[in-house]
Design a protein around this motif. Structure first.
Motif, PDB file in Angstrom:
ATOM      1  N   HIS A 281       0.820  -1.200   0.000  1.00  0.00           N
ATOM      2  CA  HIS A 281       0.000   0.000   0.000  1.00  0.00           C
ATOM      3  C   HIS A 281       0.862   1.262   0.000  1.00  0.00           C
ATOM      4  O   HIS A 281       0.665   2.182  -0.806  1.00  0.00           O
ATOM      5  CB  HIS A 281      -0.851  -0.020   1.283  1.00  0.00           C
ATOM      6  N   THR A 282       1.801   1.317   0.958  1.00  0.00           N
ATOM      7  CA  THR A 282       2.585   2.534   1.178  1.00  0.00           C
ATOM      8  C   THR A 282       3.383   2.910  -0.059  1.00  0.00           C
ATOM      9  O   THR A 282       3.421   4.086  -0.464  1.00  0.00           O
ATOM     10  CB  THR A 282       3.520   2.342   2.377  1.00  0.00           C
ATOM     11  N   GLU A 283       4.039   1.925  -0.669  1.00  0.00           N
ATOM     12  CA  GLU A 283       4.846   2.211  -1.857  1.00  0.00           C
ATOM     13  C   GLU A 283       3.974   2.688  -3.022  1.00  0.00           C
ATOM     14  O   GLU A 283       4.383   3.557  -3.807  1.00  0.00           O
ATOM     15  CB  GLU A 283       5.630   0.959  -2.257  1.00  0.00           C
ATOM     16  N   TYR A 284       2.770   2.144  -3.118  1.00  0.00           N
ATOM     17  CA  TYR A 284       1.876   2.588  -4.182  1.00  0.00           C
ATOM     18  C   TYR A 284       1.414   4.023  -3.944  1.00  0.00           C
ATOM     19  O   TYR A 284       1.341   4.826  -4.881  1.00  0.00           O
ATOM     20  CB  TYR A 284       0.675   1.649  -4.285  1.00  0.00           C
TER      21      TYR A 284
ATOM     22  N   ALA B  78       3.107   6.298  -2.439  1.00  0.00           N
ATOM     23  CA  ALA B  78       4.244   7.152  -2.779  1.00  0.00           C
ATOM     24  C   ALA B  78       4.335   7.362  -4.288  1.00  0.00           C
ATOM     25  O   ALA B  78       4.624   8.471  -4.767  1.00  0.00           O
ATOM     26  CB  ALA B  78       5.537   6.545  -2.243  1.00  0.00           C
ATOM     27  N   ALA B  79       4.074   6.292  -5.060  1.00  0.00           N
ATOM     28  CA  ALA B  79       4.095   6.413  -6.520  1.00  0.00           C
ATOM     29  C   ALA B  79       2.990   7.347  -7.011  1.00  0.00           C
ATOM     30  O   ALA B  79       3.203   8.157  -7.927  1.00  0.00           O
ATOM     31  CB  ALA B  79       3.944   5.032  -7.154  1.00  0.00           C
ATOM     32  N   LEU B  80       1.813   7.267  -6.401  1.00  0.00           N
ATOM     33  CA  LEU B  80       0.721   8.173  -6.778  1.00  0.00           C
ATOM     34  C   LEU B  80       1.073   9.616  -6.436  1.00  0.00           C
ATOM     35  O   LEU B  80       0.765  10.536  -7.204  1.00  0.00           O
ATOM     36  CB  LEU B  80      -0.569   7.765  -6.057  1.00  0.00           C
ATOM     37  N   ALA B  81       1.730   9.819  -5.300  1.00  0.00           N
ATOM     38  CA  ALA B  81       2.146  11.173  -4.919  1.00  0.00           C
ATOM     39  C   ALA B  81       3.103  11.747  -5.957  1.00  0.00           C
ATOM     40  O   ALA B  81       2.989  12.916  -6.362  1.00  0.00           O
ATOM     41  CB  ALA B  81       2.797  11.149  -3.538  1.00  0.00           C
ATOM     42  N   GLU B  82       4.045  10.917  -6.401  1.00  0.00           N
ATOM     43  CA  GLU B  82       4.990  11.378  -7.421  1.00  0.00           C
ATOM     44  C   GLU B  82       4.279  11.672  -8.740  1.00  0.00           C
ATOM     45  O   GLU B  82       4.599  12.638  -9.437  1.00  0.00           O
ATOM     46  CB  GLU B  82       6.080  10.332  -7.626  1.00  0.00           C
ATOM     47  N   GLU B  83       3.289  10.838  -9.052  1.00  0.00           N
ATOM     48  CA  GLU B  83       2.529  11.043 -10.282  1.00  0.00           C
ATOM     49  C   GLU B  83       1.792  12.379 -10.261  1.00  0.00           C
ATOM     50  O   GLU B  83       1.716  13.087 -11.266  1.00  0.00           O
ATOM     51  CB  GLU B  83       1.536   9.892 -10.440  1.00  0.00           C
ATOM     52  N   HIS B  84       1.251  12.727  -9.091  1.00  0.00           N
ATOM     53  CA  HIS B  84       0.484  13.979  -8.983  1.00  0.00           C
ATOM     54  C   HIS B  84       1.380  15.215  -8.899  1.00  0.00           C
ATOM     55  O   HIS B  84       0.982  16.288  -9.376  1.00  0.00           O
ATOM     56  CB  HIS B  84      -0.414  13.930  -7.746  1.00  0.00           C
TER      57      HIS B  84
END
Length: 343
Positions: free
Chosen positions: A140-143, A145-151
């Motif tokens: 969950h956490t790593e995903y 973080a990836a969404l945060a970078e995407e945004h």
């Protein structure tokens, strides 16, 4: 859009075969007694309806959008419908549900980043059915973080904190074998983790000058090198750097004397070197009401400190305490963030 002070919390439904729907429904059902803040859940309304019926809960569900969810919460559980549909099997994880599980997380994060939600509260997911469906993130956490970078276009370093009424504990290394901790643990990693914890305690928990207690890696914090040199060579330099940055950090401290009542009164968060060093005391001191908080993200994220518990799904036996605590903590963090931004 709602005014910032009334933004509801966005709840991702988690694995629909687990107890996520149970604790979400129970949290809304007990809203008057527990004082949970307004939230909406991004879910399949038909699956939620079937789960409420299975548990014999009298819950009114109201399909809505995030923008009008807060106004509905008093009289009905607001549900933002997923495009995906879930299978109805209780307690039986299914890879067919992966698309909806991920969609729910994506949309909750999108709402928080767009200012439609005050925070994200995630119900538990099970990794195995997601992996089988092609999910490529460790968890969950790593995903998130990836969404945060995407945004934002910027990489983030998420930090896990278990927070309960008696203890906030942070593991520097997390889901790796114990034999790998010695290679993974570095002075830089400890410093980076502590700086993220310090900043979020100040900004999102309203602690003006956070006090960090940094645990040693070895028994008795190495006993002056007799039980290992890592505490002197890796942990101590990190504490010295933190102090040079103006952060109130102490250590390395023997972990076996850090968690009794008097010791905990002297710090705001315990920084631990590996998973169990943090999670054992955190769960021993607050098993039913601790919250998993992800620090270092551009949005607030909390989660109950339990898993999917497929064997309890639909039975009515799952306690909503940790989920309720996660909702309340997310709302409190959002309020502190607003005040910090205004200041």
């Amino acid at each position: 859009m709602n005014a910032p002070s009334t933004l509801p919390l966005a709840v991702s439904v988690g694995d629909p075969a687990g107890i996520g729907p149970d604790v979400i429904l129970k949290s809304w059902s007990t809203r008057d007694a527990t004082g949970v803040p307004p939230f909406y859940v991004i879910a399949d309304p038909e699956q939620l309806r079937a789960r409420a019926d299975a548990m014999k809960l009298d819950v009114s569900l109201r399909p809505c959008e995030a923008d009008n969810a807060a106004g509905l919460f008093r009289d009905a559980l607001p549900v933002v419908p997923l495009e995906a549909k879930f299978t109805a099997a209780i307690g039986a994880p299914d890879t067919a549900n992966a698309t909806g599980i991920i969609e729910s997380i994506d949309r909750a994060v999108g709402d928080a980043m767009a200012g439609r939600a005050g925070a994200v509260v995630t119900a538990p997911i099970a990794k195995k059915p997601l992996y089988e469906a092609g999910f490529r993130y460790p968890g969950h956490t790593e995903y998130l973080a990836a969404l945060a970078e995407e945004h934002t276009g910027q990489a983030v370093r998420p930090v896990m904190m278990l927070a309960g009424p008696k203890l906030r504990a942070v593991p520097v290394t997390i889901h790796i074998p114990l034999r790998d901790v010695f290679d993974a643990l570095t002075t830089g990693l400890i410093v980076e983790t502590c700086r993220i914890v310090h900043d979020d305690l100040a900004r999102r928990f309203g602690i003006a000058r956070p006090r960090l207690a940094v645990a040693g890696l070895n028994p008795h914090a190495g006993e002056g090198g007799a039980l290992g040199h890592e505490d002197d060579d890796v942990v101590l330099p990190a504490v010295e750097q933190l102090c040079a940055f103006g952060i109130d950090a102490r250590g390395p401290l023997p972990a076996d004397t850090m968690f009794h009542d008097r010791a905990r009164a002297g710090y705001d968060a315990a920084i631990c070197m590996y998973h169990d060093q943090a999670l054992i005391p955190a769960k021993a001191l607050g098993f039913d009401d601790s919250v998993n908080v992800t620090l270092g993200l551009p949005f607030i994220r909390t989660s109950p400190d339990h898993g999917t518990a497929f064997d309890l799904a639909g039975t009515g036996k799952a306690l909503p305490d940790s989920f309720i605590a996660a909702l309340k903590m997310a709302a409190g963090m959002a309020a502190h963030s607003r005040r910090a931004k205004a200041a």
